[in-house]
Design a protein around this motif. Structure first.
Motif, PDB file in Angstrom:
ATOM      1  N   MET A 199       0.030  -3.120   3.441  1.00  0.00           N
ATOM      2  CA  MET A 199      -0.443  -3.216   2.073  1.00  0.00           C
ATOM      3  C   MET A 199      -0.557  -1.799   1.516  1.00  0.00           C
ATOM      4  O   MET A 199      -0.994  -0.885   2.189  1.00  0.00           O
ATOM      5  CB  MET A 199      -1.794  -3.907   2.052  1.00  0.00           C
ATOM      6  N   ILE A 200      -0.150  -1.615   0.265  1.00  0.00           N
ATOM      7  CA  ILE A 200      -0.184  -0.322  -0.391  1.00  0.00           C
ATOM      8  C   ILE A 200      -1.321  -0.317  -1.401  1.00  0.00           C
ATOM      9  O   ILE A 200      -1.438  -1.206  -2.227  1.00  0.00           O
ATOM     10  CB  ILE A 200       1.150  -0.041  -1.101  1.00  0.00           C
ATOM     11  N   ILE A 201      -2.165   0.719  -1.313  1.00  0.00           N
ATOM     12  CA  ILE A 201      -3.269   0.897  -2.257  1.00  0.00           C
ATOM     13  C   ILE A 201      -2.947   2.105  -3.124  1.00  0.00           C
ATOM     14  O   ILE A 201      -2.629   3.173  -2.610  1.00  0.00           O
ATOM     15  CB  ILE A 201      -4.610   1.122  -1.512  1.00  0.00           C
ATOM     16  N   THR A 202      -3.031   1.934  -4.438  1.00  0.00           N
ATOM     17  CA  THR A 202      -2.786   3.041  -5.351  1.00  0.00           C
ATOM     18  C   THR A 202      -4.112   3.579  -5.875  1.00  0.00           C
ATOM     19  O   THR A 202      -5.096   2.858  -5.989  1.00  0.00           O
ATOM     20  CB  THR A 202      -1.909   2.604  -6.537  1.00  0.00           C
ATOM     21  N   CYS A 203      -4.100   4.852  -6.183  1.00  0.00           N
ATOM     22  CA  CYS A 203      -5.281   5.518  -6.725  1.00  0.00           C
ATOM     23  C   CYS A 203      -5.482   5.086  -8.173  1.00  0.00           C
ATOM     24  O   CYS A 203      -4.536   5.102  -8.962  1.00  0.00           O
ATOM     25  CB  CYS A 203      -5.091   7.027  -6.648  1.00  0.00           C
ATOM     26  N   PRO A 204      -6.705   4.721  -8.568  1.00  0.00           N
ATOM     27  CA  PRO A 204      -6.945   4.309  -9.956  1.00  0.00           C
ATOM     28  C   PRO A 204      -6.893   5.462 -10.951  1.00  0.00           C
ATOM     29  O   PRO A 204      -6.883   5.243 -12.145  1.00  0.00           O
ATOM     30  CB  PRO A 204      -8.340   3.685  -9.915  1.00  0.00           C
ATOM     31  N   ARG A 205      -6.819   6.709 -10.467  1.00  0.00           N
ATOM     32  CA  ARG A 205      -6.709   7.856 -11.367  1.00  0.00           C
ATOM     33  C   ARG A 205      -5.273   8.283 -11.595  1.00  0.00           C
ATOM     34  O   ARG A 205      -4.863   8.519 -12.706  1.00  0.00           O
ATOM     35  CB  ARG A 205      -7.483   9.048 -10.809  1.00  0.00           C
ATOM     36  N   CYS A 206      -4.486   8.396 -10.507  1.00  0.00           N
ATOM     37  CA  CYS A 206      -3.122   8.919 -10.651  1.00  0.00           C
ATOM     38  C   CYS A 206      -2.057   7.841 -10.491  1.00  0.00           C
ATOM     39  O   CYS A 206      -0.877   8.124 -10.618  1.00  0.00           O
ATOM     40  CB  CYS A 206      -2.873  10.054  -9.665  1.00  0.00           C
ATOM     41  N   PHE A 207      -2.454   6.599 -10.195  1.00  0.00           N
ATOM     42  CA  PHE A 207      -1.541   5.470 -10.050  1.00  0.00           C
ATOM     43  C   PHE A 207      -0.499   5.703  -8.956  1.00  0.00           C
ATOM     44  O   PHE A 207       0.612   5.197  -9.051  1.00  0.00           O
ATOM     45  CB  PHE A 207      -0.841   5.129 -11.375  1.00  0.00           C
ATOM     46  N   SER A 208      -0.844   6.485  -7.950  1.00  0.00           N
ATOM     47  CA  SER A 208       0.085   6.760  -6.851  1.00  0.00           C
ATOM     48  C   SER A 208      -0.566   6.346  -5.537  1.00  0.00           C
ATOM     49  O   SER A 208      -1.783   6.373  -5.384  1.00  0.00           O
ATOM     50  CB  SER A 208       0.415   8.256  -6.809  1.00  0.00           C
ATOM     51  N   ALA A 209       0.266   6.007  -4.574  1.00  0.00           N
ATOM     52  CA  ALA A 209      -0.231   5.677  -3.244  1.00  0.00           C
ATOM     53  C   ALA A 209       0.034   6.815  -2.256  1.00  0.00           C
ATOM     54  O   ALA A 209      -0.446   6.786  -1.126  1.00  0.00           O
ATOM     55  CB  ALA A 209       0.440   4.400  -2.742  1.00  0.00           C
TER      56      ALA A 209
END
Length: 187
Positions: free
Chosen positions: A1-11
């Motif tokens: 599962m990939i989680i992205t950062c809510p600030r930069c939208f990157s994983a």
């Protein structure tokens, strides 16, 4: 599962979670170029519901989001992509917001924008259909500091269109409006 950062939208710079009491997970993104260190908490259930495969939740977004990034345009700020998704596929957009929430209803981690839409855009990038870079967040998105800008492969890196510039072209304010919230519901 990939989680992205809510600030930069990157994983890319998100570390594995630290498990805390009460089924909480603490994530940490170390994207120094975009925002420095950013940490956030979420519940195990918010990250993965019973029997849910997170990437499968975004399958219906791939083709629509792909149409929101147009060949020949400069890199466009994330808000432009999301606005096009909402206008072009209103029921799809509203469904994901109803299930996952949206920052236009107030601060919240793991919204449709920061999880589902970002994950689908990342999948399109890994598939070679899109490219991204970081740039300043404008208008309703400025609380993030920096966000991703999206383009088709081959777009010159120096060209970009911000959300605020796009809104000026449309004759609308760059902040959230009642029209933006109309027809949507927060979970």
């Amino acid at each position: 599962m990939i989680i992205t950062c809510p600030r930069c939208f990157s994983a890319n710079d998100v570390l594995p979670p630290r498990k805390l009491p009460d089924h909480l997970l603490q994530y940490r993104c170390e994207n120094e170029g975009a925002h420095g260190i950013h940490e956030w908490l979420t519940t195990v259930g918010a990250v993965k519901g019973p029997g849910e495969v997170r990437e499968g939740v975004t399958d219906d977004l791939l083709t629509p989001l792909g149409t929101c990034v147009i060949q020949g345009e400069p890199f466009v700020e994330y808000g432009i992509v999301e606005h096009r998704l909402r206008k072009g596929f209103p029921a799809l957009f509203a469904g994901h917001v109803a299930e996952q929430g949206h920052s236009m209803f107030g601060p919240r981690t793991y919204t449709a924008s920061s999880v589902r839409f970002a994950l689908a855009l990342g999948r399109l990038e890994r598939m070679g259909e899109l490219v991204s870079k970081y740039g300043p967040a404008t208008g309703a998105w400025r609380h993030n500091g920096q966000v991703t800008y999206w383009a088709r492969p081959g777009t010159p890196a120096g060209q970009r269109l911000t959300w605020a510039e796009y809104c000026a072209r449309l004759g609308r304010p760059p902040e959230w409006t009642d029209e933006d919230r109309r027809g949507l519901s927060a979970p």
